[in-house]
Design a protein around this motif. Structure first.
Motif, PDB file in Angstrom:
ATOM      1  N   VAL A 162       0.883  -1.163   0.000  1.00 52.21           N
ATOM      2  CA  VAL A 162       0.000   0.000   0.000  1.00 52.21           C
ATOM      3  C   VAL A 162       0.923   1.215   0.000  1.00 52.21           C
ATOM      4  O   VAL A 162       1.764   1.354   0.878  1.00 52.21           O
ATOM      5  CB  VAL A 162      -0.921   0.018   1.233  1.00 52.21           C
ATOM      6  CG1 VAL A 162      -1.734   1.304   1.269  1.00 52.21           C
ATOM      7  CG2 VAL A 162      -1.821  -1.205   1.262  1.00 52.21           C
ATOM      8  N   VAL A 163       0.780   2.079  -1.002  1.00 51.50           N
ATOM      9  CA  VAL A 163       1.630   3.261  -1.096  1.00 51.50           C
ATOM     10  C   VAL A 163       0.958   4.457  -0.443  1.00 51.50           C
ATOM     11  O   VAL A 163       1.544   5.130   0.399  1.00 51.50           O
ATOM     12  CB  VAL A 163       1.976   3.581  -2.572  1.00 51.50           C
ATOM     13  CG1 VAL A 163       2.779   4.875  -2.678  1.00 51.50           C
ATOM     14  CG2 VAL A 163       2.731   2.416  -3.208  1.00 51.50           C
ATOM     15  N   LYS A 164      -0.312   4.713  -0.795  1.00 56.23           N
ATOM     16  CA  LYS A 164      -0.975   5.913  -0.280  1.00 56.23           C
ATOM     17  C   LYS A 164      -2.486   5.727  -0.249  1.00 56.23           C
ATOM     18  O   LYS A 164      -3.058   5.097  -1.130  1.00 56.23           O
ATOM     19  CB  LYS A 164      -0.651   7.123  -1.160  1.00 56.23           C
ATOM     20  CG  LYS A 164      -1.310   8.404  -0.666  1.00 56.23           C
ATOM     21  CD  LYS A 164      -0.916   9.627  -1.448  1.00 56.23           C
ATOM     22  CE  LYS A 164      -1.551  10.850  -0.813  1.00 56.23           C
ATOM     23  NZ  LYS A 164      -1.127  12.082  -1.417  1.00 56.23           N
ATOM     24  N   ILE A 165      -3.084   6.324   0.761  1.00 52.94           N
ATOM     25  CA  ILE A 165      -4.540   6.456   0.848  1.00 52.94           C
ATOM     26  C   ILE A 165      -4.837   7.949   0.937  1.00 52.94           C
ATOM     27  O   ILE A 165      -4.214   8.668   1.722  1.00 52.94           O
ATOM     28  CB  ILE A 165      -5.107   5.759   2.099  1.00 52.94           C
ATOM     29  CG1 ILE A 165      -4.809   4.262   2.092  1.00 52.94           C
ATOM     30  CG2 ILE A 165      -6.613   6.014   2.216  1.00 52.94           C
ATOM     31  CD1 ILE A 165      -5.094   3.586   3.424  1.00 52.94           C
ATOM     32  N   LEU A 166      -5.767   8.407   0.118  1.00 55.83           N
ATOM     33  CA  LEU A 166      -6.275   9.771   0.197  1.00 55.83           C
ATOM     34  C   LEU A 166      -7.754   9.660   0.520  1.00 55.83           C
ATOM     35  O   LEU A 166      -8.507   9.046  -0.233  1.00 55.83           O
ATOM     36  CB  LEU A 166      -6.069  10.521  -1.118  1.00 55.83           C
ATOM     37  CG  LEU A 166      -6.739  11.895  -1.239  1.00 55.83           C
ATOM     38  CD1 LEU A 166      -6.240  12.849  -0.161  1.00 55.83           C
ATOM     39  CD2 LEU A 166      -6.514  12.472  -2.627  1.00 55.83           C
TER      40      LEU A 166
ATOM     41  N   GLY B  16       0.858   2.599   4.358  1.00 59.71           N
ATOM     42  CA  GLY B  16       1.572   3.539   3.502  1.00 59.71           C
ATOM     43  C   GLY B  16       1.426   4.944   4.051  1.00 59.71           C
ATOM     44  O   GLY B  16       1.203   5.138   5.250  1.00 59.71           O
ATOM     45  N   ILE B  17       1.518   5.910   3.176  1.00 56.19           N
ATOM     46  CA  ILE B  17       1.279   7.293   3.577  1.00 56.19           C
ATOM     47  C   ILE B  17      -0.207   7.595   3.410  1.00 56.19           C
ATOM     48  O   ILE B  17      -0.921   6.850   2.715  1.00 56.19           O
ATOM     49  CB  ILE B  17       2.161   8.278   2.778  1.00 56.19           C
ATOM     50  CG1 ILE B  17       1.891   8.166   1.282  1.00 56.19           C
ATOM     51  CG2 ILE B  17       3.626   8.026   3.080  1.00 56.19           C
ATOM     52  CD1 ILE B  17       2.649   9.185   0.445  1.00 56.19           C
ATOM     53  N   ARG B  18      -0.674   8.679   4.035  1.00 53.56           N
ATOM     54  CA  ARG B  18      -2.108   8.949   4.005  1.00 53.56           C
ATOM     55  C   ARG B  18      -2.377  10.426   4.201  1.00 53.56           C
ATOM     56  O   ARG B  18      -1.658  11.105   4.927  1.00 53.56           O
ATOM     57  CB  ARG B  18      -2.790   8.148   5.120  1.00 53.56           C
ATOM     58  CG  ARG B  18      -4.305   8.274   5.102  1.00 53.56           C
ATOM     59  CD  ARG B  18      -4.918   7.520   6.228  1.00 53.56           C
ATOM     60  NE  ARG B  18      -4.902   8.337   7.439  1.00 53.56           N
ATOM     61  CZ  ARG B  18      -5.422   7.952   8.589  1.00 53.56           C
ATOM     62  NH1 ARG B  18      -5.960   6.763   8.730  1.00 53.56           N
ATOM     63  NH2 ARG B  18      -5.384   8.751   9.639  1.00 53.56           N
ATOM     64  N   SER B  19      -3.432  10.888   3.565  1.00 49.31           N
ATOM     65  CA  SER B  19      -3.956  12.231   3.809  1.00 49.31           C
ATOM     66  C   SER B  19      -5.432  12.106   4.151  1.00 49.31           C
ATOM     67  O   SER B  19      -6.159  11.335   3.515  1.00 49.31           O
ATOM     68  CB  SER B  19      -3.788  13.118   2.574  1.00 49.31           C
ATOM     69  OG  SER B  19      -2.428  13.298   2.268  1.00 49.31           O
ATOM     70  N   ALA B  20      -5.861  12.864   5.151  1.00 44.44           N
ATOM     71  CA  ALA B  20      -7.255  12.880   5.591  1.00 44.44           C
ATOM     72  C   ALA B  20      -7.773  14.303   5.468  1.00 44.44           C
ATOM     73  O   ALA B  20      -7.238  15.212   6.097  1.00 44.44           O
ATOM     74  CB  ALA B  20      -7.356  12.390   7.034  1.00 44.44           C
ATOM     75  N   VAL B  21      -8.808  14.487   4.659  1.00 43.17           N
ATOM     76  CA  VAL B  21      -9.304  15.822   4.339  1.00 43.17           C
ATOM     77  C   VAL B  21     -10.797  15.906   4.652  1.00 43.17           C
ATOM     78  O   VAL B  21     -11.560  15.003   4.318  1.00 43.17           O
ATOM     79  CB  VAL B  21      -9.070  16.120   2.833  1.00 43.17           C
ATOM     80  CG1 VAL B  21      -9.577  17.495   2.470  1.00 43.17           C
ATOM     81  CG2 VAL B  21      -7.603  15.966   2.471  1.00 43.17           C
ATOM     82  N   GLY B  22     -11.199  16.998   5.264  1.00 48.26           N
ATOM     83  CA  GLY B  22     -12.612  17.263   5.469  1.00 48.26           C
ATOM     84  C   GLY B  22     -13.178  17.973   4.251  1.00 48.26           C
ATOM     85  O   GLY B  22     -12.499  18.785   3.630  1.00 48.26           O
TER      86      GLY B  22
END
Length: 155
Positions: free
Chosen positions: A91-95, A129-135
């Motif tokens: 898993v590389v990234k979750i957005l 992996g890396i991740r970004s969490a956005v509202g």
């Protein structure tokens, strides 16, 4: 270490049928040894989309569950494209986008629903992996969560 497909079986998880795209796009695009997904939406066991704002219509636990179900949708599309999740190397990234009001700040806790799922299926090293969490003030069709993911795959 067991394979991702073995992990799914041992966890008793059956992936949902992949949802058809809601517009002009692909669910998964493979380029080289990378697979990238379009935004995936959460649905319940009957195929109904999980709608609402987290923190208003849904509590944190329901938001967590919506992110998990969106993660299952990502995996269903990946299996359909790859033939088997055993082709996933990392898993590389979750957005992730969370439908919420501007004062809601627990987006990372919501997205843990997907992150924990991927970790449990692919393992501590390859599943995180890396991740970004956005509202977001609004998401397509009024869903609670939308997720994109990037994976390294075996070609």
């Amino acid at each position: 270490m067991q394979s991702p497909e073995e992990s799914l079986r041992k966890m008793g998880i059956e992936l949902p049928d992949p949802l058809a795209p809601k517009g002009i796009y692909r669910n998964v695009l493979i380029t080289g040894n990378t697979a990238v997904t379009s935004g995936h939406l959460p649905s319940d066991e009957n195929g109904n989309l999980i709608l609402g704002k987290v923190g208003v219509d849904l509590d944190l636990n329901a938001g967590f569950d919506a992110a998990r179900k969106a993660g299952l949708a990502v995996l269903a599309s990946m299996r359909e494209e790859l033939g088997s999740l055993d082709r996933v190397v990392q898993v590389v990234k979750i957005l992730g986008f969370v439908n919420c009001l501007s004062d809601f700040t627990a987006q990372p806790a919501v997205l843990n629903g997907c992150s924990e799922l991927f970790r449990d299926i692919f393992g501590d090293e390859k599943g995180v992996g890396i991740r970004s969490a956005v509202g977001a003030p609004s998401l397509p069709l009024g869903v609670a969560v939308e997720l994109e993911a990037m994976f390294e795959i075996k070609v």
